[in-house]
Design an enzyme around this catalytic site. Sequence first.
Site, PDB file in Angstrom:
ATOM      1  N   ASP A  11     -26.984 -11.281  42.745  1.00  0.00           N
ATOM      2  CA  ASP A  11     -28.088 -10.594  43.739  1.00  0.00           C
ATOM      3  C   ASP A  11     -29.030  -9.957  43.006  1.00  0.00           C
ATOM      4  O   ASP A  11     -28.860  -9.685  41.616  1.00  0.00           O
ATOM      5  CB  ASP A  11     -27.387  -9.766  44.600  1.00  0.00           C
ATOM      6  N   SER A  12     -30.368  -9.835  43.536  1.00  0.00           N
ATOM      7  CA  SER A  12     -31.409  -8.974  42.925  1.00  0.00           C
ATOM      8  C   SER A  12     -30.694  -7.628  42.625  1.00  0.00           C
ATOM      9  O   SER A  12     -31.483  -6.827  41.529  1.00  0.00           O
ATOM     10  CB  SER A  12     -32.456  -8.910  43.898  1.00  0.00           C
ATOM     11  N   GLY A  44     -37.271  -9.373  47.690  1.00  0.00           N
ATOM     12  CA  GLY A  44     -37.879  -9.848  49.000  1.00  0.00           C
ATOM     13  C   GLY A  44     -39.233  -9.858  49.338  1.00  0.00           C
ATOM     14  O   GLY A  44     -39.693 -10.904  50.076  1.00  0.00           O
ATOM     15  N   CYS A  74     -27.615 -13.737  47.543  1.00  0.00           N
ATOM     16  CA  CYS A  74     -28.646 -12.932  48.050  1.00  0.00           C
ATOM     17  C   CYS A  74     -29.436 -14.066  48.841  1.00  0.00           C
ATOM     18  O   CYS A  74     -29.882 -15.162  48.324  1.00  0.00           O
ATOM     19  CB  CYS A  74     -29.328 -12.690  46.512  1.00  0.00           C
ATOM     20  N   GLU A 159     -31.325   0.681  48.641  1.00  0.00           N
ATOM     21  CA  GLU A 159     -31.371   0.922  47.095  1.00  0.00           C
ATOM     22  C   GLU A 159     -31.446   2.327  46.891  1.00  0.00           C
ATOM     23  O   GLU A 159     -31.101   3.012  45.635  1.00  0.00           O
ATOM     24  CB  GLU A 159     -32.605   0.037  46.522  1.00  0.00           C
ATOM     25  N   CYS A 193     -29.460 -10.299  54.895  1.00  0.00           N
ATOM     26  CA  CYS A 193     -29.827  -9.675  53.751  1.00  0.00           C
ATOM     27  C   CYS A 193     -28.586  -9.049  53.420  1.00  0.00           C
ATOM     28  O   CYS A 193     -27.932  -8.259  54.258  1.00  0.00           O
ATOM     29  CB  CYS A 193     -31.105  -8.804  53.751  1.00  0.00           C
ATOM     30  N   THR A 194     -28.115  -9.218  52.351  1.00  0.00           N
ATOM     31  CA  THR A 194     -26.701  -8.677  51.764  1.00  0.00           C
ATOM     32  C   THR A 194     -26.883  -7.079  51.601  1.00  0.00           C
ATOM     33  O   THR A 194     -25.683  -6.550  51.364  1.00  0.00           O
ATOM     34  CB  THR A 194     -26.327  -9.533  50.363  1.00  0.00           C
ATOM     35  N   HIS A 195     -27.960  -6.504  51.640  1.00  0.00           N
ATOM     36  CA  HIS A 195     -27.980  -5.253  51.544  1.00  0.00           C
ATOM     37  C   HIS A 195     -27.792  -4.193  52.775  1.00  0.00           C
ATOM     38  O   HIS A 195     -27.472  -3.246  52.880  1.00  0.00           O
ATOM     39  CB  HIS A 195     -29.558  -4.592  51.104  1.00  0.00           C
TER      40      HIS A 195
HETATM   41  N1  DGL Z   1     -30.167  -8.723  48.990  1.00  0.00           N
HETATM   42  C1  DGL Z   1     -31.012  -9.633  48.995  1.00  0.00           C
HETATM   43  C2  DGL Z   1     -31.114 -10.278  50.103  1.00  0.00           C
HETATM   44  O1  DGL Z   1     -29.688 -10.813  50.810  1.00  0.00           O
HETATM   45  C3  DGL Z   1     -32.612  -9.070  48.936  1.00  0.00           C
HETATM   46  C4  DGL Z   1     -32.848  -7.742  48.284  1.00  0.00           C
HETATM   47  C5  DGL Z   1     -34.228  -7.784  47.536  1.00  0.00           C
HETATM   48  O2  DGL Z   1     -35.252  -7.753  48.473  1.00  0.00           O
HETATM   49  O3  DGL Z   1     -34.049  -8.027  46.506  1.00  0.00           O
HETATM   50  O4  DGL Z   1     -32.084 -10.986  50.780  1.00  0.00           O
END
Ligand code: DGL
Length: 275
Positions: A11-12, A44, A74, A159, A193-195
């Site tokens: 992931d990022s 993103g 991600c 974050e 989005c995994t966040h």
């Molecule tokens: N967690 C990432 C996703 O699922 C994106 C987070 C980012 O913007 O870096 O899209």
Amino acid sequence: MAQSAPIGVFDSGYGGLTVLKELVKVLPEYDYLYLGDNARAPYGTRSFETVYQYTFEAVQWFFSQGCELVVLACNTASAKALRTIQQKDLPLIDAHKRVLGVIRPTAEVIGNYSKSQQLGVMATQGTVLSKSYEIEINRFFPKAKVYQEACPMWVPLVENKEYEGAGADYFVKQNLDQLLSKSPEIDTILLACTHYPLLLPKIETFAKGIKIISQGSIVANSLMEYLLRHPEMADRCSKNGTIKFCTTDSTADFDANGAIFFGKPVKSMHILLGH
Ligand code: DGL
């Protein structure tokens, strides 16, 4: 074959840990190697070329560590880099290695959660602009209507550990109102989005009566089925039940924040990408 061939999870930043957590529940016997490209997050809002370049560097690093199978946990990387890596890069590097994403497994099942077939998708700007979810969901659920909403503030809120604060209330409500104003019949919202699972309690407060779906367990079940369908890949992945964490930024920050996403203590190592 390398002695250890962990499943790579990328992931990022921290978001992929919400997927890794579910993978470990469903497939505890495998070895895992997690990489968060925290030094270059968020992805993103970055261009197609940049996300591809960063993701490809990560994939090459996973391969150098012995991984046979890498999961891009991600959505942004899955939307912007996966196809090129699968179609152009993998055949040149090693046709037996695999890189999988999170969009297709989610699109395959998301329509099953909805009665009205009016689905909301909340994601980063990159994922929304790629239209990957619209295209993939309609492939499996041709009657579904997909409404997307980019939530550019949500990843920074998560974050920066602001996901429980009043600032998060403001942005979560604003984006939900915008999405729901597109159709009163949306009965299911995908957190693409995994966040975003860290914002789940707030999202549920502002979207009463709507099903909110996170991807972690969907992706984990899909990988389990994939490994059953591909025993040759299951054989190539090592199984000692270990988990290693790496980050391109500060390990102290990763350990402190990562534990919140993973739900257990994490101890990371620093690595460099793109040098
Ligand atoms: N967690 C990432 C996703 O699922 C994106 C987070 C980012 O913007 O870096 O899209």
